[in-house]
Design a protein around this motif. Structure first.
Motif, PDB file in Angstrom:
ATOM      1  N   ASN A 190      17.642  39.297   2.631  1.00 47.94           N
ATOM      2  CA  ASN A 190      17.032  38.176   3.341  1.00 47.94           C
ATOM      3  C   ASN A 190      17.098  37.834   4.532  1.00 47.94           C
ATOM      4  O   ASN A 190      16.948  36.758   5.360  1.00 47.94           O
ATOM      5  N   ARG A 191      17.056  39.030   5.516  1.00 55.01           N
ATOM      6  CA  ARG A 191      16.917  38.888   7.062  1.00 55.01           C
ATOM      7  C   ARG A 191      15.746  38.318   7.076  1.00 55.01           C
ATOM      8  O   ARG A 191      14.805  38.505   6.483  1.00 55.01           O
ATOM      9  N   ASP A 192      15.463  37.900   8.588  1.00 55.67           N
ATOM     10  CA  ASP A 192      14.135  37.434   9.048  1.00 55.67           C
ATOM     11  C   ASP A 192      13.237  38.817   9.200  1.00 55.67           C
ATOM     12  O   ASP A 192      13.612  39.743   9.382  1.00 55.67           O
ATOM     13  N   PRO A 193      11.860  38.372   8.841  1.00 59.31           N
ATOM     14  CA  PRO A 193      11.005  39.546   8.926  1.00 59.31           C
ATOM     15  C   PRO A 193      10.928  39.916  10.433  1.00 59.31           C
ATOM     16  O   PRO A 193      11.051  39.118  11.327  1.00 59.31           O
TER      17      PRO A 193
ATOM     18  N   ASN B 129       3.643  32.532   2.259  1.00 63.19           N
ATOM     19  CA  ASN B 129       4.500  33.019   3.344  1.00 63.19           C
ATOM     20  C   ASN B 129       3.884  33.743   4.257  1.00 63.19           C
ATOM     21  O   ASN B 129       2.616  34.263   4.346  1.00 63.19           O
ATOM     22  N   CYS B 130       4.519  33.905   5.550  1.00 61.15           N
ATOM     23  CA  CYS B 130       3.828  34.875   6.521  1.00 61.15           C
ATOM     24  C   CYS B 130       4.086  36.429   6.122  1.00 61.15           C
ATOM     25  O   CYS B 130       3.066  37.076   6.462  1.00 61.15           O
ATOM     26  N   VAL B 131       5.028  36.764   5.386  1.00 58.74           N
ATOM     27  CA  VAL B 131       5.430  37.883   5.003  1.00 58.74           C
ATOM     28  C   VAL B 131       5.501  37.825   3.410  1.00 58.74           C
ATOM     29  O   VAL B 131       6.447  36.929   2.826  1.00 58.74           O
ATOM     30  N   ARG B 132       5.060  38.694   2.470  1.00 58.16           N
ATOM     31  CA  ARG B 132       4.859  38.659   1.225  1.00 58.16           C
ATOM     32  C   ARG B 132       5.663  39.271   0.390  1.00 58.16           C
ATOM     33  O   ARG B 132       5.978  39.310  -0.885  1.00 58.16           O
TER      34      ARG B 132
ATOM     35  N   LEU C 222       5.818  40.794  10.611  1.00 56.94           N
ATOM     36  CA  LEU C 222       4.847  39.803  10.524  1.00 56.94           C
ATOM     37  C   LEU C 222       3.640  40.192  10.702  1.00 56.94           C
ATOM     38  O   LEU C 222       2.607  39.676  10.424  1.00 56.94           O
ATOM     39  N   ALA C 223       3.165  41.035  11.949  1.00 64.80           N
ATOM     40  CA  ALA C 223       1.910  41.644  12.269  1.00 64.80           C
ATOM     41  C   ALA C 223       1.408  42.400  11.176  1.00 64.80           C
ATOM     42  O   ALA C 223       0.032  42.182  10.956  1.00 64.80           O
ATOM     43  N   ASN C 224       2.221  42.927  10.261  1.00 63.25           N
ATOM     44  CA  ASN C 224       1.551  43.805   9.238  1.00 63.25           C
ATOM     45  C   ASN C 224       0.756  42.901   8.217  1.00 63.25           C
ATOM     46  O   ASN C 224       0.007  43.271   7.591  1.00 63.25           O
ATOM     47  N   CYS C 225       1.445  41.780   8.165  1.00 70.08           N
ATOM     48  CA  CYS C 225       1.012  40.999   6.900  1.00 70.08           C
ATOM     49  C   CYS C 225       0.168  39.859   7.446  1.00 70.08           C
ATOM     50  O   CYS C 225      -0.668  39.187   6.829  1.00 70.08           O
TER      51      CYS C 225
ATOM     52  N   LYS D 241      11.037  27.855  11.768  1.00 70.13           N
ATOM     53  CA  LYS D 241      10.744  28.318  13.158  1.00 70.13           C
ATOM     54  C   LYS D 241      10.012  29.530  13.050  1.00 70.13           C
ATOM     55  O   LYS D 241       9.078  29.635  13.870  1.00 70.13           O
ATOM     56  N   VAL D 242      10.250  30.547  12.251  1.00 72.33           N
ATOM     57  CA  VAL D 242       9.485  31.822  12.269  1.00 72.33           C
ATOM     58  C   VAL D 242       7.973  31.390  11.799  1.00 72.33           C
ATOM     59  O   VAL D 242       7.126  32.038  12.656  1.00 72.33           O
ATOM     60  N   PRO D 243       7.555  30.743  10.813  1.00 67.82           N
ATOM     61  CA  PRO D 243       6.288  30.640  10.710  1.00 67.82           C
ATOM     62  C   PRO D 243       5.460  29.989  11.851  1.00 67.82           C
ATOM     63  O   PRO D 243       4.481  29.782  12.361  1.00 67.82           O
ATOM     64  N   GLY D 244       6.327  28.670  12.473  1.00 68.26           N
ATOM     65  CA  GLY D 244       5.948  28.024  13.373  1.00 68.26           C
ATOM     66  C   GLY D 244       5.510  28.558  14.454  1.00 68.26           C
ATOM     67  O   GLY D 244       4.421  28.661  15.249  1.00 68.26           O
TER      68      GLY D 244
END
Length: 198
Positions: free
Chosen positions: A92-95, A83-86, A100-103, A124-127
């Motif tokens: 369960n909100r979007d990161p 995942n983008c964020v671990r 995202l930048a931190n991870c 969408k988010v990881p894309g």
């Protein structure tokens, strides 16, 4: 790229970069699958089931993904999923962009070490995170772009999130074709088995 604090190989062992996520997680959810997989799937962030089990893409979305992988001749045991964020975001909100930048350094390091033939973004988010632009997943699913990740240019395949097929059955064919394309790019094998093919 040298080792990153709090990371051993592809595993993040400790991290306190995001206060909200440290508070909401029960554990860090690392990637799952071979560390030399030919296909690396990247989702958004762990949900409730993933946070409990410590494995990405379990539950209903995971079942959809597992079925498609099997049908495409890519057993889940042969691919890596991360995942983008671990850590699970609250409710369960979007990161957030900051999360995202931190991870991101962890994800870049994992991509570098796994060195997959293709990186597949699930949703969408990881894309958008990996391509660095807005994407219309429904229209762009199945398209491939070359992007610098983990220190070198890599094939990134845009894919729907498996959950999209649960909410809209008409998306299933697109999802199926995209997973089949990932299998084709990876040569139907994963990891070191394919080195002899090149």
């Amino acid at each position: 790229m040298s080792d990153i604090d709090g990371m051993e190989g592809v595993e993040v062992t400790e991290c306190t970069r995001c206060a909200d996520l440290v508070e909401s997680r029960s554990q860090i959810v690392n990637g799952d699958g071979p560390e030399d997989a030919g296909v690396l799937f990247v989702g958004e962030a762990p949900g409730e089931s993933e946070d409990e089990e410590g494995v990405p893409f379990v539950g209903r979305s995971g079942d959809v993904l597992d079925d498609e992988l099997r049908d495409a001749g890519l057993p889940r045991a042969d691919v890596r999923i991360t995942n983008c964020v671990r850590c699970r975001p609250p409710e369960n909100r979007d990161p957030s962009q900051e999360e995202l930048a931190n991870c991101r350094p962890y994800l870049e390091r994992e991509i570098e070490l796994v060195d997959p033939e293709v990186v597949v973004t699930l949703g969408k988010v990881p894309g958008e995170h990996l391509l660095g632009r807005d994407i219309a997943v429904t229209n762009e699913a199945g398209s491939v772009e070359r992007v610098e990740l983990g220190g070198e240019p890599r094939e990134v395949l845009i894919c729907l999130h498996p959950a999209a097929t649960l909410y809209d059955a008409s998306q299933r064919e697109t999802f199926t074709k995209t997973i089949e394309k990932a299998a084709t790019i990876a040569g139907g094998n994963s990891g070191q088995a394919q080195l002899g093919d090149y």
